[in-house]
Write a protein that holds these residues in place. Structure first.
Motif, PDB file in Angstrom:
ATOM      1  N   SER A  12      13.055  19.802   2.070  1.00 39.17           N
ATOM      2  CA  SER A  12      12.879  18.791   1.032  1.00 39.17           C
ATOM      3  C   SER A  12      13.128  17.436   1.678  1.00 39.17           C
ATOM      4  CB  SER A  12      13.857  19.016  -0.120  1.00 39.17           C
ATOM      5  OG  SER A  12      13.626  20.271  -0.731  1.00 39.17           O
ATOM      6  N   ILE A  13      12.172  16.502   1.477  1.00 41.94           N
ATOM      7  CA  ILE A  13      12.216  15.223   2.189  1.00 41.94           C
ATOM      8  C   ILE A  13      12.227  14.091   1.178  1.00 41.94           C
ATOM      9  CG2 ILE A  13      11.097  13.759   3.912  1.00 41.94           C
ATOM     10  CD1 ILE A  13       9.697  16.249   4.984  1.00 41.94           C
ATOM     11  N   GLY A  14      13.172  13.173   1.359  1.00 44.02           N
ATOM     12  CA  GLY A  14      13.230  11.978   0.539  1.00 44.02           C
ATOM     13  C   GLY A  14      12.997  10.754   1.401  1.00 44.02           C
ATOM     14  N   LEU A  15      12.094   9.867   0.966  1.00 42.00           N
ATOM     15  CA  LEU A  15      11.727   8.682   1.730  1.00 42.00           C
ATOM     16  C   LEU A  15      12.036   7.446   0.901  1.00 42.00           C
ATOM     17  CD1 LEU A  15      10.333   7.445   4.249  1.00 42.00           C
ATOM     18  CD2 LEU A  15       8.156   7.658   3.019  1.00 42.00           C
ATOM     19  N   ALA A  16      12.596   6.422   1.555  1.00 41.42           N
ATOM     20  CA  ALA A  16      12.911   5.171   0.869  1.00 41.42           C
ATOM     21  C   ALA A  16      12.679   4.013   1.819  1.00 41.42           C
ATOM     22  CB  ALA A  16      14.354   5.176   0.380  1.00 41.42           C
ATOM     23  N   SER A  17      12.388   2.861   1.252  1.00 35.39           N
ATOM     24  CA  SER A  17      12.230   1.642   2.046  1.00 35.39           C
ATOM     25  C   SER A  17      13.291   0.636   1.633  1.00 35.39           C
ATOM     26  CB  SER A  17      10.834   1.052   1.852  1.00 35.39           C
ATOM     27  OG  SER A  17      10.712   0.507   0.547  1.00 35.39           O
ATOM     28  N   ALA A  18      13.456  -0.405   2.471  1.00 28.42           N
ATOM     29  CA  ALA A  18      14.458  -1.433   2.198  1.00 28.42           C
ATOM     30  C   ALA A  18      13.896  -2.559   1.353  1.00 28.42           C
ATOM     31  CB  ALA A  18      15.006  -1.972   3.522  1.00 28.42           C
ATOM     32  N   SER A  19      12.750  -2.362   0.729  1.00 28.58           N
ATOM     33  CA  SER A  19      12.155  -3.407  -0.113  1.00 28.58           C
ATOM     34  C   SER A  19      13.139  -3.818  -1.197  1.00 28.58           C
ATOM     35  CB  SER A  19      10.864  -2.896  -0.759  1.00 28.58           C
ATOM     36  OG  SER A  19       9.910  -2.567   0.241  1.00 28.58           O
ATOM     37  N   GLY A  20      13.156  -5.127  -1.466  1.00 28.78           N
ATOM     38  CA  GLY A  20      14.097  -5.639  -2.450  1.00 28.78           C
ATOM     39  C   GLY A  20      15.419  -6.053  -1.844  1.00 28.78           C
TER      40      GLY A  20
ATOM     41  N   VAL B 179      18.710   9.957  -2.955  1.00 26.94           N
ATOM     42  CA  VAL B 179      18.227  10.188  -4.319  1.00 26.94           C
ATOM     43  C   VAL B 179      16.818  10.784  -4.285  1.00 26.94           C
ATOM     44  CG1 VAL B 179      17.514   9.032  -6.449  1.00 26.94           C
ATOM     45  CG2 VAL B 179      19.682   8.418  -5.368  1.00 26.94           C
ATOM     46  N   ALA B 180      15.972  10.255  -3.412  1.00 26.77           N
ATOM     47  CA  ALA B 180      14.603  10.776  -3.311  1.00 26.77           C
ATOM     48  C   ALA B 180      14.598  12.218  -2.818  1.00 26.77           C
ATOM     49  CB  ALA B 180      13.786   9.892  -2.376  1.00 26.77           C
ATOM     50  N   MET B 181      15.462  12.537  -1.892  1.00 23.75           N
ATOM     51  CA  MET B 181      15.517  13.906  -1.375  1.00 23.75           C
ATOM     52  C   MET B 181      15.920  14.889  -2.482  1.00 23.75           C
ATOM     53  SD  MET B 181      17.768  16.443  -0.217  1.00 23.75           S
ATOM     54  CE  MET B 181      19.274  15.617   0.285  1.00 23.75           C
ATOM     55  N   TYR B 182      16.907  14.513  -3.305  1.00 26.30           N
ATOM     56  CA  TYR B 182      17.312  15.405  -4.393  1.00 26.30           C
ATOM     57  C   TYR B 182      16.222  15.498  -5.462  1.00 26.30           C
ATOM     58  CZ  TYR B 182      21.984  16.315  -2.688  1.00 26.30           C
ATOM     59  OH  TYR B 182      23.051  16.751  -1.943  1.00 26.30           O
ATOM     60  N   ALA B 183      15.474  14.436  -5.620  1.00 32.60           N
ATOM     61  CA  ALA B 183      14.342  14.506  -6.548  1.00 32.60           C
ATOM     62  C   ALA B 183      13.313  15.509  -6.049  1.00 32.60           C
ATOM     63  CB  ALA B 183      13.716  13.121  -6.707  1.00 32.60           C
ATOM     64  N   ALA B 184      13.087  15.539  -4.731  1.00 33.05           N
ATOM     65  CA  ALA B 184      12.163  16.523  -4.158  1.00 33.05           C
ATOM     66  C   ALA B 184      12.676  17.940  -4.387  1.00 33.05           C
ATOM     67  CB  ALA B 184      11.982  16.249  -2.664  1.00 33.05           C
ATOM     68  N   LYS B 185      13.965  18.141  -4.260  1.00 37.78           N
ATOM     69  CA  LYS B 185      14.526  19.473  -4.512  1.00 37.78           C
ATOM     70  C   LYS B 185      14.362  19.864  -5.978  1.00 37.78           C
ATOM     71  CE  LYS B 185      17.979  20.109  -0.873  1.00 37.78           C
ATOM     72  NZ  LYS B 185      17.371  21.372  -0.394  1.00 37.78           N
TER      73      LYS B 185
ATOM     74  N   HIS C   8      10.644  22.336  -1.021  1.00 38.36           N
ATOM     75  CA  HIS C   8       9.484  22.317  -0.120  1.00 38.36           C
ATOM     76  C   HIS C   8       8.559  21.138  -0.449  1.00 38.36           C
ATOM     77  CE1 HIS C   8      11.202  26.157   0.333  1.00 38.36           C
ATOM     78  NE2 HIS C   8      10.400  26.863  -0.445  1.00 38.36           N
ATOM     79  N   ARG C   9       9.138  20.051  -0.904  1.00 37.68           N
ATOM     80  CA  ARG C   9       8.329  18.906  -1.310  1.00 37.68           C
ATOM     81  C   ARG C   9       8.890  17.618  -0.712  1.00 37.68           C
ATOM     82  NH1 ARG C   9       7.849  22.573  -5.377  1.00 37.68           N
ATOM     83  NH2 ARG C   9       5.877  22.671  -6.505  1.00 37.68           N
ATOM     84  N   SER C  10       8.082  16.553  -0.849  1.00 40.67           N
ATOM     85  CA  SER C  10       8.500  15.222  -0.430  1.00 40.67           C
ATOM     86  C   SER C  10       8.468  14.306  -1.638  1.00 40.67           C
ATOM     87  CB  SER C  10       7.568  14.668   0.656  1.00 40.67           C
ATOM     88  OG  SER C  10       7.564  15.501   1.791  1.00 40.67           O
ATOM     89  N   ALA C  11       9.349  13.311  -1.639  1.00 37.76           N
ATOM     90  CA  ALA C  11       9.383  12.344  -2.729  1.00 37.76           C
ATOM     91  C   ALA C  11       9.759  10.984  -2.164  1.00 37.76           C
ATOM     92  CB  ALA C  11      10.377  12.767  -3.808  1.00 37.76           C
ATOM     93  N   ARG C  12       9.090   9.940  -2.655  1.00 37.84           N
ATOM     94  CA  ARG C  12       9.434   8.574  -2.254  1.00 37.84           C
ATOM     95  C   ARG C  12      10.262   7.949  -3.374  1.00 37.84           C
ATOM     96  NH1 ARG C  12       8.349   4.007   0.781  1.00 37.84           N
ATOM     97  NH2 ARG C  12       6.947   5.003   2.280  1.00 37.84           N
ATOM     98  N   PHE C  13      11.256   7.178  -2.975  1.00 34.54           N
ATOM     99  CA  PHE C  13      12.149   6.562  -3.962  1.00 34.54           C
ATOM    100  C   PHE C  13      11.397   5.528  -4.787  1.00 34.54           C
ATOM    101  CE2 PHE C  13      14.896   3.081  -5.270  1.00 34.54           C
ATOM    102  CZ  PHE C  13      15.865   3.762  -5.992  1.00 34.54           C
ATOM    103  N   THR C  14      11.619   5.595  -6.090  1.00 41.90           N
ATOM    104  CA  THR C  14      11.136   4.577  -7.020  1.00 41.90           C
ATOM    105  C   THR C  14      12.283   4.244  -7.972  1.00 41.90           C
ATOM    106  OG1 THR C  14      10.287   6.316  -8.475  1.00 41.90           O
ATOM    107  CG2 THR C  14       8.733   5.325  -6.917  1.00 41.90           C
ATOM    108  N   PRO C  15      12.269   3.062  -8.563  1.00 35.65           N
ATOM    109  CA  PRO C  15      13.382   2.685  -9.441  1.00 35.65           C
ATOM    110  C   PRO C  15      13.617   3.647 -10.591  1.00 35.65           C
ATOM    111  CG  PRO C  15      12.085   0.742  -8.869  1.00 35.65           C
ATOM    112  CD  PRO C  15      11.336   1.940  -8.340  1.00 35.65           C
TER     113      PRO C  15
END
Length: 762
Positions: free
Chosen positions: A459-467, A480-486, A491-498
């Motif tokens: 499970s992969i969580g991706l985030a950027s330093a935007s903001g 947070v994104a990684m736990y959202a993928a879980k 077996h999924r990927s998720a990018r962080f969103t507010p």
């Protein structure tokens, strides 16, 4: 603390004897009277008190070595008393008595007492001395013995001829001094190496007694003008009094733990006191042989003291060299640790500290280009549990190598700990997304760990330093994104969103309220019957949880059950549900309906808990519910491709519980799952029942599912039956069990008991 001193009967007797002896000695010195028998009679009493005190101390609950030592001292004190009696006979029975003569038996008793004390001291367990410490011990012992020898010469041996005329022989005094010096040397050794068995103050009192008795024996010629006084009056009394006090101190300290070892001392006052004493004797010495011998002794003593100090200086120099080497080694180790502190010991990748350092170095990177991905291996614990930690370590090494190969120079790969990795990237968002996709694809390929080929998912969580997110915030977002993928099924990927933060905040609030609800009685259970067709008799009841919130009102399970899954509250909540259902099963049996089973839904997360079967077994034992009264409902998605969940289901089946496969026909691989998962009941999903009356594919599928159940000797239950037409159609297809609002809505436990008490309509 040591118990306070109390004047016991034995010590009071000894004190009285000492007072009588002191009065008698004063009278003799003033030539007021002699009465020698009165003086000699006190010595056996004083020695007897010392013997009794030592024996009492040996029985005070000491260690075996301490107990034996005090028994040796008790025997030594008894020999002092015997020597005093023999000495009294020598002094009073001969011609011209009283005299200061000492027979062989008397001398043997005194020497024996000295050597028994030495033997007891040497048998005590002590610390070993190192090579340099042995030389230091010899020099310290030599200093003390030379000092006693000078005192003995000045006060005794220089007048040996005169003393021999009075006492008959000078050898008893010589032997007494030698024995005293030997005992003092033993005490010096023990004070240097340390003894844990004997209380320290008691040991010091014994040492002082030995020195005082030896010195008093060496000054025996002082009493030449007083025939009624023997040196035994002083030596025996001094030795016995201090031995009794030391034994009493040991007895009062018997409850204390052994003292810690004494620290090594690099400086001692003994040599300086010895030199001062020798110089004092030189000041009062004459110009004859006494002065020459004292001068020679002082010179010898000075040389020994100088050697002692030179040895101490060399020892200190060696100590400083050792300290310097140790400091150098510590600096080298510090530098090595500093280089290793940022490196993971297993994989050789950077660790969390390295990640923090790299994020600080990349602080000037444009925020939209700075990305962090957290990669968590799914179900890695199963690898360790099934194949061992060695294979698990090999798998982590293989994952690290594959991540490094895929990321290349575009990303910094680190291991955060356990089965969690991270990739830090400086790239445009689309490039970062593409890299994460390649990583996910690479991790789906088999990996070789030792001699085993394994399939691993992540499970992969991706985030950027935007903001303007700092390093800590970037790490939190990726987590947070990684736990959202879980939560989306692994077996999924998720990018962080507010909105993930909003979900996490709402989850935390609902979880806190749910935790409170479990303690305040806001939760309750309802039961929906499962009936037999066509008569509608109740065969089982499915337990369903409900939450009546004091402010929100009714909270649907579809809201709080997923929150419980995501936050980990499903474990205590599931245990509460199972316990409540088990109690209801017992209640049904006592009401005369043991044939009605209670069905309980179990989540995927509960099944993945290795301790879940043990929890079920404990609840059954505590409630008294037999396993044959419960059915566990699981979804096929919960056990599909999950070996740990499947193992839990098999264990529950072996315990005697029935297994129902819920929502059958809507999952991944229903038919294949029936071959590996032990199932008793198939619950056909409501989606196939809704359109069954219209014919077509729903009816075909419902018929096929029934044929599968019949072929595998399973019970098929149609869910979601809401109309009479659906019930009749299902019955005509061959279904004999159904559940839905057409028959009964979910009801409280008391209402269920009332319905069961009613007769079944014909």
């Amino acid at each position: 603390m040591v118990r306070p001193f109390r004047l016991t009967a034995g010590l009071l007797t000894g004190a009285a004897a000492v007072v009588v002896l002191a009065v008698w000695l004063t009278g003799v010195l003033l030539r007021a009277w002699q009465a020698p028998l009165a003086g000699w009679a006190m010595l056996p009493i004083v020695a007897g008190v010392a013997t009794a005190q030592c024996w009492r101390a040996s029985n005070a609950g000491l260690s075996p070595s301490a107990r034996n030592f005090w028994r040796y001292v008790a025997v030594s004190s008894a020999m002092l008393g015997a020597g005093a009696i023999s000495n009294a006979f020598d002094a009073l029975s001969g011609p011209g008595g009283p005299t200061q003569r000492m027979g062989a038996l008397t001398l043997g008793c005194f020497i024996g007492a000295s050597f028994i004390t030495q033997w007891g001291l040497l048998r005590l367990p002590g610390s070993r001395t190192h090579r340099g410490g042995t030389l230091q011990l010899v020099l310290d012992s030599g200093t003390v013995m030379i000092s006693i020898g000078l005192v003995a010469w000045h006060f005794s041996f220089r007048d040996a001829a005169a003393w021999e005329k009075v006492s008959g022989s000078v050898w008893p005094s010589v032997v007494a001094v030698v024995a005293g010096c030997a005992t003092v040397a033993v005490f010096v050794k023990l004070s240097s190496t340390g003894i844990g068995a004997i209380e320290r103050v008691a040991l010091r009192i014994l040492a002082f007694a030995t020195v005082a008795a030896a010195t008093a024996g060496a000054m025996a010629p002082i009493y030449m003008a007083y025939p009624a006084i023997s040196d035994a009056h002083v030596t025996v009394t001094v030795a016995a009094v201090f031995v009794a006090l030391a034994a009493d101190r040991q007895r009062r300290a018997a409850d204390l733990p052994p003292p810690p070892p004494l620290p090594a001392r690099r400086w001692s006052v003994v040599p300086y006191l010895a030199v001062a004493g020798a110089n004092g004797l030189l000041l009062v010495a004459g110009q004859g042989s006494d002065g020459r011998i004292l001068t020679a002794g002082a010179v010898l003593l000075t040389l020994v003291v100088v050697a002692r100090q030179v040895h101490a200086f060399r020892d200190n120099a060696r100590l400083l060299e050792t300290v310097d080497r140790t400091v150098a080694q510590l600096r080298e180790a510090r530098d090595q640790l500093a280089s290793q502190a940022a490196q993971d010991a297993l994989t050789g990748l950077g660790n969390r500290r390295m990640l923090s350092r790299r994020m600080e170095e990349m602080a000037g990177t444009p925020p939209h280009r700075l990305h962090l991905a957290i990669i968590d291996l799914d179900d890695f614990k199963q690898v360790n549990d099934r194949l061992g930690h060695n294979v698990g370590d090999e798998l982590l090494l293989a994952v690290a190598e594959r991540l490094t190969g895929v990321a290349g120079p575009a990303g910094t790969v680190v291991r955060l700990g356990g089965d969690e990795f991270a990739v830090l990237m400086d790239a445009e968002p689309d490039v970062a997304d593409a890299l994460i996709a390649r990583i996910a694809e690479a991790l789906q390929q088999p990996l070789t760990a030792g001699d085993v080929d394994l399939m691993i998912r992540a499970s992969i969580g991706l985030a950027s330093a935007s903001g303007g997110a700092d390093a800590r915030e970037l790490l939190r977002r990726a987590d947070v994104a990684m736990y959202a993928a879980k939560d989306r099924g692994k077996h999924r990927s998720a990018r962080f969103t507010p909105d993930l933060d909003a979900v996490a905040t709402e989850d935390a609030r609902i979880a806190a309220e749910l935790r409170r609800a479990m303690d305040t009685g806001e939760l309750h259970m309802v039961y929906q019957p499962i009936v037999r067709l066509p008569d509608g008799s109740i065969e089982a009841a499915e337990a369903l949880i409900r939450w009546r919130h004091p402010e929100r009102g009714f909270v649907p399970p579809s809201v709080f059950i997923p929150v419980a899954e995501r936050t980990g509250l499903i474990a205590p909540l599931g245990e509460w549900i199972l316990r409540t259902a088990a109690v209801q099963a017992v209640r049904l049996a006592r009401a005369g309906r043991p044939d009605v089973r209670v069905t309980v839904n179990v989540s995927a997360r509960q099944l993945r808990d290795p301790d879940f079967p043990a929890t079920v077994r404990r609840i059954l034992a505590e409630t008294g519910a037999g396993p044959h009264r419960l059915t566990v409902e699981v979804t096929e998605t919960a056990v599909f491709d999950d070996d740990l969940a499947l193992a839990s289901v098999r264990t529950l089946r072996e315990m005697g519980l029935r297994i129902a496969l819920d929502d059958f026909g809507t999952g991944h691989s229903s038919l294949g799952l029936l071959q590996i998962c032990p199932v008793d009941v198939l619950k056909v999903d409501k989606s196939f029942v809704d359109e069954i009356g219209a014919g077509g594919s729903p009816a075909v599928i419902a018929t096929a599912l029934l044929q599968i159940a019949d072929g595998l000797h399973l019970r098929a239950v149609a869910e979601g039956v809401e109309t009479q037409e659906q019930a009749q159609q299902l019955y005509s297809l061959g279904y004999r069990y159904a559940q839905g609002y057409h028959f009964h809505r979910p009801m409280p436990a008391d209402d269920l008991m009332k319905v069961l008490a009613q007769p079944v309509p014909a």
